[in-house]
Design a protein around this motif. Structure first.
Motif, PDB file in Angstrom:
ATOM      1  N   ALA A 115      28.729  57.353  -0.927  1.00  0.00           N
ATOM      2  CA  ALA A 115      28.267  56.815  -2.208  1.00  0.00           C
ATOM      3  C   ALA A 115      26.755  56.864  -2.315  1.00  0.00           C
ATOM      4  N   ARG A 116      26.053  56.861  -1.194  1.00  0.00           N
ATOM      5  CA  ARG A 116      24.590  56.898  -1.231  1.00  0.00           C
ATOM      6  C   ARG A 116      24.047  58.314  -1.338  1.00  0.00           C
ATOM      7  N   ARG A 117      24.908  59.312  -1.257  1.00  0.00           N
ATOM      8  CA  ARG A 117      24.448  60.700  -1.403  1.00  0.00           C
ATOM      9  C   ARG A 117      24.232  61.036  -2.868  1.00  0.00           C
TER      10      ARG A 117
ATOM     11  N   LEU B 281      33.084  55.844   3.154  1.00  0.00           N
ATOM     12  CA  LEU B 281      33.025  55.901   1.701  1.00  0.00           C
ATOM     13  C   LEU B 281      31.673  55.419   1.193  1.00  0.00           C
ATOM     14  N   SER B 282      31.151  54.364   1.786  1.00  0.00           N
ATOM     15  CA  SER B 282      29.852  53.848   1.373  1.00  0.00           C
ATOM     16  C   SER B 282      28.732  54.822   1.710  1.00  0.00           C
TER      17      SER B 282
ATOM     18  N   SER C   4      31.121  57.938  -8.172  1.00  0.00           N
ATOM     19  CA  SER C   4      30.883  56.951  -9.218  1.00  0.00           C
ATOM     20  C   SER C   4      31.270  55.562  -8.722  1.00  0.00           C
ATOM     21  N   GLU C   5      30.845  54.557  -9.464  1.00  0.00           N
ATOM     22  CA  GLU C   5      31.175  53.184  -9.080  1.00  0.00           C
ATOM     23  C   GLU C   5      32.676  52.940  -9.120  1.00  0.00           C
ATOM     24  N   ALA C   6      33.354  53.533 -10.116  1.00  0.00           N
ATOM     25  CA  ALA C   6      34.807  53.367 -10.207  1.00  0.00           C
ATOM     26  C   ALA C   6      35.517  53.993  -9.017  1.00  0.00           C
ATOM     27  N   GLU C   7      35.030  55.140  -8.553  1.00  0.00           N
ATOM     28  CA  GLU C   7      35.652  55.792  -7.400  1.00  0.00           C
ATOM     29  C   GLU C   7      35.445  54.985  -6.121  1.00  0.00           C
ATOM     30  N   CYS C   8      34.253  54.415  -5.953  1.00  0.00           N
ATOM     31  CA  CYS C   8      33.999  53.565  -4.775  1.00  0.00           C
ATOM     32  C   CYS C   8      34.861  52.322  -4.803  1.00  0.00           C
TER      33      CYS C   8
END
Length: 272
Positions: free
Chosen positions: A119-121, A115-116, A131-135
């Protein structure tokens, strides 16, 4: 904005601790070259350099970068590693997640969690893919999954069985603490909210840490399709954890009338 990991910031602070430096454009996209006054030059992530400046760990004056007192204190803390072997094989970052309205600081291993890595893509327009909420929703599901002791054990735990169980006494749910039971209930509620079609994917990626490529192979999905379905699942999970941000907002009533219509403040009578 995706959180910046610890290693790029530590590299910048270490370089600036030896000498001042000037920032120059680098050929690589998203990179900046730091040219030291007495110690060569290095190429760093532009996003990490911006994070260092925003946090007040370094200042830029007359075109040169230098560490601040806060930056030297932060460097000293980052050098004091509590677990050097974990930091050697991981890429950790400290983030805050919301649990029942309270913010908790947790360390996230960017090298461990698929997941992380997603998130960097970035998308074509430069925005973060997740998004931050999804992470945060995915990390919260994983935290509850671990707290509920739902992760299968690799080997038998004989010590726990001997210490906590008397002869003739059964184990199972009776041995779970209230916190573990509450975590299991939160996991079940989250999976019921997203549905069985998306719940299995969330368990595979967020809890079992399977990569999207492995998921596509196991489920015989087309290439690069798992991350799209995963983003949909995480959005549904985020709405479950924070319903007020996406749903539950009452819409105001509308009244259609002619151009010269004026509402009447007089209460209607029984004859009307």
């Amino acid at each position: 904005m995706a959180p910046v990991s610890r290693k790029p910031k530590l590299r910048i602070l270490r370089f600036l601790a030896c000498n001042q430096a000037s920032a120059q454009e680098c050929a690589g996209a998203g990179r900046t070259r730091l040219v030291g006054a007495t110690r060569g030059s290095i190429s760093v992530e532009t996003e990490a350099l911006d994070a260092v400046l925003r946090a007040g760990l370094a200042r830029q004056r007359d075109g040169r970068l230098a560490l601040t007192a806060a930056g030297r204190a932060s460097l000293a803390r980052m050098k004091a590693k509590p677990d050097p072997f974990r930091d050697q094989h991981g890429d950790t970052v400290e983030v805050e997640i919301d649990v029942d309205g309270l913010r908790h600081k947790v360390r996230r291993n960017l090298a461990e969690s698929p997941l992380s890595q997603l998130a960097r893509r970035r998308t074509r327009d430069g925005a973060a893919f997740l998004s931050e909420a999804e992470c945060d929703a995915g990390e919260r599901l994983r935290s509850d999954y671990d707290r509920g002791r739902l992760t299968p054990r690799i080997s038998a735990n004989w010590d726990a069985a001997i210490a906590s169980r008397r002869r003739g006494e059964s184990g199972g749910l009776a041995e779970l603490t209230e916190a573990a039971l509450a975590a299991r209930q939160r996991v079940n509620a989250a999976l019921d909210a997203v549905g069985p079609e998306l719940g299995g994917l969330l368990i595979d990626v967020c809890c079992f840490l399977k990569g999207v490529g492995q998921v596509e192979t196991e489920r015989q999905w087309p290439a690069r399709s798992a991350k799209i379905v995963l983003k949909t699942a995480l959005a549904a999970l985020a709405r479950h954890y924070a319903p007020g941000s996406a749903r539950g907002r009452r819409r105001g009533s509308h009244h259609w009338g002619a151009k010269d219509f004026r509402p009447s403040l007089r209460a209607p009578t029984s004859a009307e």
